[in-house]
Design a protein around this motif. Structure first.
Motif, short mmCIF file in Angstrom:
data_model
loop_
_atom_site.label_atom_id
_atom_site.label_comp_id
_atom_site.label_asym_id
_atom_site.label_seq_id
_atom_site.Cartn_x
_atom_site.Cartn_y
_atom_site.Cartn_z
N SER A 214 25.70 34.05 76.69
CA SER A 214 25.17 34.02 75.32
C SER A 214 25.53 35.30 74.56
O SER A 214 25.91 35.26 73.39
N GLY A 215 25.42 36.45 75.27
CA GLY A 215 25.78 37.72 74.64
C GLY A 215 27.25 37.79 74.29
O GLY A 215 27.62 38.30 73.22
N ARG A 217 29.20 35.22 73.65
CA ARG A 217 29.44 34.29 72.53
C ARG A 217 29.05 34.94 71.20
O ARG A 217 29.73 34.77 70.19
N THR A 218 27.94 35.69 71.22
CA THR A 218 27.54 36.42 70.02
C THR A 218 28.57 37.49 69.67
O THR A 218 28.94 37.66 68.50
N GLU A 219 29.03 38.22 70.68
CA GLU A 219 30.06 39.25 70.48
C GLU A 219 31.32 38.64 69.89
O GLU A 219 31.94 39.21 68.99
N LYS A 221 31.58 36.10 68.00
CA LYS A 221 31.39 35.78 66.59
C LYS A 221 31.72 36.97 65.70
O LYS A 221 32.28 36.83 64.62
N TYR A 222 31.38 38.19 66.18
CA TYR A 222 31.67 39.39 65.39
C TYR A 222 33.15 39.74 65.41
O TYR A 222 33.60 40.58 64.62
#
Length: 273
Positions: A214-215, A217-219, A221-222
């Motif tokens: 999850s982390g 995937r968030t990274e 996105k940035y």
């Protein structure tokens, strides 16, 4: 006697300075008038037609200061050379906003992130304008900012970081593909409480893998172009007048230095005075 001789020498020097100053009074006066006229012209230019500046705060997870400075230097050089090598749409946005120069400085946020490993950067983005920006300036800024994002996206560090995150997600997917069915199978075959400790460890490991994915995937996105750097404050426009009265003080200083040098040169190199 040496003291009296030195005192007389200083008096003679003072008389020479006064004598030379009187003889050059007209030249020194015109020199003062000329320097003050130039100072007054600069003062009038700044006051009657002041430049403007606008500021906005940008935020980024991964954009290095050096990479951003390099891109802004590219824009400033292009602006100074009649907007050469700039896309037509971006060129029109710069002209519409009357932008003379772009600058950015990294700043510290007013708050402290609870995540000690958070390397988010904040930049104060400053635009100097020839004239006050019109109401469309926010639209023109968005065009400029999108072009900056496109250029940042090809930075090698950004490309490497994005690829690393993508590969890490693929590896986690491979692990989870094996771990999740195994965990479900073990759960179905669990018959006694003695296996509860093993199940807790298994669930904890699975949760850690899912959390890490999850982390990442968030990274990731940035790392997307639209999220590489973005605006987090409204654009603030103000006049750019930096103490114009100081030009008169500088002018007087220059005049005094020139006169003093002139008089000193006459005393040293002329025997007639």
């Amino acid at each position: 006697m040496a003291s009296n001789s030195e005192e007389i020498s200083l008096k003679d020097l003072g008389k020479k300075i006064v004598k030379i100053s009187k003889s050059k009074r007209k030249i020194f006066t015109w020199l003062l008038i000329g320097i003050m006229a130039l100072s007054a012209a600069y003062f009038a230019k700044v006051v009657l037609k002041p430049r403007y500046k606008s500021e906005v705060i940008l935020k980024s997870k991964f954009v290095r200061k050096e990479a951003l400075m390099s891109i802004l230097e590219y824009y400033n050089n292009s602006i100074a050379n009649d907007y050469e090598l700039i896309d037509e749409t971006v060129k029109n946005s710069l002209i519409n906003s009357q932008i003379a120069k772009l600058e950015a400085n990294e700043i510290k946020p007013d708050f402290t992130s609870p995540d000690k490993e958070d390397k988010t950067k904040y930049y104060k983005f400053t635009m100097a304008h020839f004239q006050k920006p019109v109401q469309k300036s926010s639209e023109d800024f968005n065009i400029l900012l999108n072009d900056i994002k496109t250029k940042i996206a090809i930075d090698q560090d950004i490309a490497i970081g994005k690829k690393r995150a993508e590969e890490a997600i693929v590896e986690l997917d491979s692990l989870l593909k094996t771990a999740l069915p195994t965990g479900n199978s073990f759960k179905n075959r669990m018959e006694a409480g003695s296996s509860m400790l093993i199940m807790n460890d298994l669930y904890r490991s699975l949760e850690e893998l899912l959390s890490k994915k999850s982390g990442l995937r968030t990274e990731l996105k940035y790392y997307q172009t639209e999220n590489l750097i973005y605006q987090i404050s409204p654009i603030v426009v103000s006049k750019k007048i930096s103490f114009p009265l100081i030009i008169f003080v500088i002018g007087l200083g220059v005049w005094f230095f020139v006169c003093l040098t002139w008089v000193g040169a006459i005393i040293v190199f002329s025997d007639n005075e």
